[in-house]
Design a protein around this motif. Sequence first.
Motif, PDB file in Angstrom:
ATOM      1  N   ASP A 138      72.086 -12.190   4.035  1.00  0.00           N
ATOM      2  CA  ASP A 138      72.309 -12.057   5.415  1.00  0.00           C
ATOM      3  C   ASP A 138      70.965 -12.594   6.238  1.00  0.00           C
ATOM      4  N   CYS A 166      77.137 -10.209   5.187  1.00  0.00           N
ATOM      5  CA  CYS A 166      78.335 -10.316   6.345  1.00  0.00           C
ATOM      6  C   CYS A 166      78.878 -11.600   6.184  1.00  0.00           C
ATOM      7  N   ASP A 167      80.004 -11.379   6.953  1.00  0.00           N
ATOM      8  CA  ASP A 167      80.881 -12.860   7.017  1.00  0.00           C
ATOM      9  C   ASP A 167      79.992 -13.830   7.798  1.00  0.00           C
ATOM     10  N   SER A 183      80.537 -13.216   0.633  1.00  0.00           N
ATOM     11  CA  SER A 183      80.630 -12.335   1.464  1.00  0.00           C
ATOM     12  C   SER A 183      81.663 -11.340   1.312  1.00  0.00           C
ATOM     13  N   GLU A 184      82.657 -10.691   2.125  1.00  0.00           N
ATOM     14  CA  GLU A 184      83.606  -9.810   1.897  1.00  0.00           C
ATOM     15  C   GLU A 184      84.392 -10.240   0.609  1.00  0.00           C
TER      16      GLU A 184
END
Length: 677
Positions: free
Chosen positions: A345, A82-83, A139-140
């Motif tokens: 995460d 996740c960001d 991340s993304e």
Amino acid sequence: MGIRGLMSFVEDHSNEFFTDLKLRDTKIIIDGYALFHRLCFNSNLELRYGGDYDSFADVVQKFFEALFVCKICPYVVLDGGCDISDKKLKTLKDRAREKIQMAHSLSVGGGGCVCPLLIREVFIQVLIKLQVCFVQCFSEADRDIMTLANHWNCPVLSSDSDFCIFDLKSGFCPLNSFQWRNVNTVKGTRDHYIPAKCFSLDALCRHFGHMNKALLPLFAVLCGNDHINLPIVETFLSQVRPPLGAPSSKGRRHHRVLGLLNWLSCFADPTEALDNVLKHLPKKSRASVEELLCCSMEEYLQSQVRLQDFFQQGTYSCPDTLNRGFPPWVLVALARGQLSPFVSDALVLRRTILHTQVENMQRINAHRVSLPIRQVIYGLLANVSPPSGDMAWNRQPLQPRAFSEVERINKNIKTSVVDAAELPKDYSDLSRLTELSLARRQMLLLETLKVKQAILDPIPPALKLPIAVSCYWVQHSEVKAKLQHLQALLLGMLLGPLHTTINSPEEEALRGGGAKMLYEELQRVKAQPPGQGLDLDAAHVFCQWQSCLQMGLYLNQLLSSPLPEPDLPRLYSGRLVHGLCRQLLTAASVESLLSACPEAQQLYEQLFNAMRSYAPAELFLPQGKSTSKKKRQKKQGNSLSKNRVGTALDARGWHERSNRFGPLMGALEEHTDGLEL
């Protein structure tokens, strides 16, 4: 990411916004997350039984083989954790709730799309096997994909509508029109191509009066994507109307997309358009909304990450990781896919999301059984050493030892707080974890799984970790495993070595023999119709086992693989294991199934005896109400206790028989060596 309603809108204008491609002789950047979901959900795979990983792996292999035939060079880019800003948390929780509803639907015979738990790990193992270049971003990955594609001037393959917003030099090919199963030959040549469609951003802008491309990020954030959903903006959006003559049969999202694009086309640039949006909002909200919209629009700018450096030189650098004290070896392992986003995460956010499986929703979620394993993982991640000479780090508060887990409770989600395990001092510095001896790293793994090294000594390397995890599982499962569950699981583990044996050129003499007969029999069991509904207790038991395997795998990876990584595609097949359970409850026995292949029977004995050392005694007692069933199970239990199936082999007996069963053992060695990362 993804913009609500945009993909269906552009597909409605397919003839105008898309051009036909005959794709060959090119690099292509593939959105890995989109690809493995597409292949999982659009290949007629069974999703109720926890994953037919072998069938999925075969589909993935065929996909890339189609690319190779057309001389298409794929570069797969996977999302990471996740960001750091955690701005997608609400979206992630909403999706977690949706998955629970779909998993419940599947469990009671309905439809739904829920990825099996280990699908990502299986996908990565196939990429490694086929030597496909891939990277796992921190991340993304969307911006990194766009930046790399423009650097190499090649198309992007995805199903994410955000790629309709990015200004891609060579365009965006949607997965749903990428006909990889329909490879064609170039007329008059021996060259091959894949028919595809390519989205044209220029065509979209021409359709709306040659609108400025720079307005599209504002369109994306106003229309609503995974990062932003502002109720206050609804006041403005409710006043946006589609142009006169727009078809009334289309839904609300279609009209919103059409109306918003039509409205934005009136402005010269984003600044002018944004000022006009803010005029429709209360004065007290304008500054905060403007800041949020501008921040969200930055998600469509070029990334600072240079993935070409990773693919060409093996170096990966991400601005989000700078000055955070993350050990370099962790960042490298994450980029290579040797550590899961679960780890990043936990490391960055002190929070993880436990993905729901097709399980019994009335019971405690299947991940609860693997909590002690996760606590050890959290214990290893709880202490990160400061960067050398970083005085600012020393002023930061100590990292908490508590971690949050988003998990299923009934048919909803909740966030639970979990304490990290207290570990011996030499495990307390993550940056020096790889410096520990193999013996120390293996000791922590086996102590966590509560299994002794001596039990694993006779087990072939490729199956040591699955058997260690299974020993843990059989002791801790909340829905108590029964004998047929254990037997079916171990029989399923034979599939991998059998597959390797019968497909190995060196073992030509075994072809058509017992190994092939047993492999075909297992395939017949797998192919049988499931009959009445899903056995929820069996499903829950195997979901617990998969959770233990997943967390055991993550812990093993974090400890730099003191045990070899198993071949996941051939380790567990949900349809096979559930089918074996049904057979073992009726007339079949382990002995009858294995009678054709003494080599497999020998291997099964080793696996069973390791498990028997840890299984509760009541597992081997006759169960059931009917006398005949009790007699049958008693007979089966007695036969399992004899040398043919269940009694532990002494060391001398094993060495005497090792030469006799060399082919299958050799297959297992080959099975392992090819998968070490």
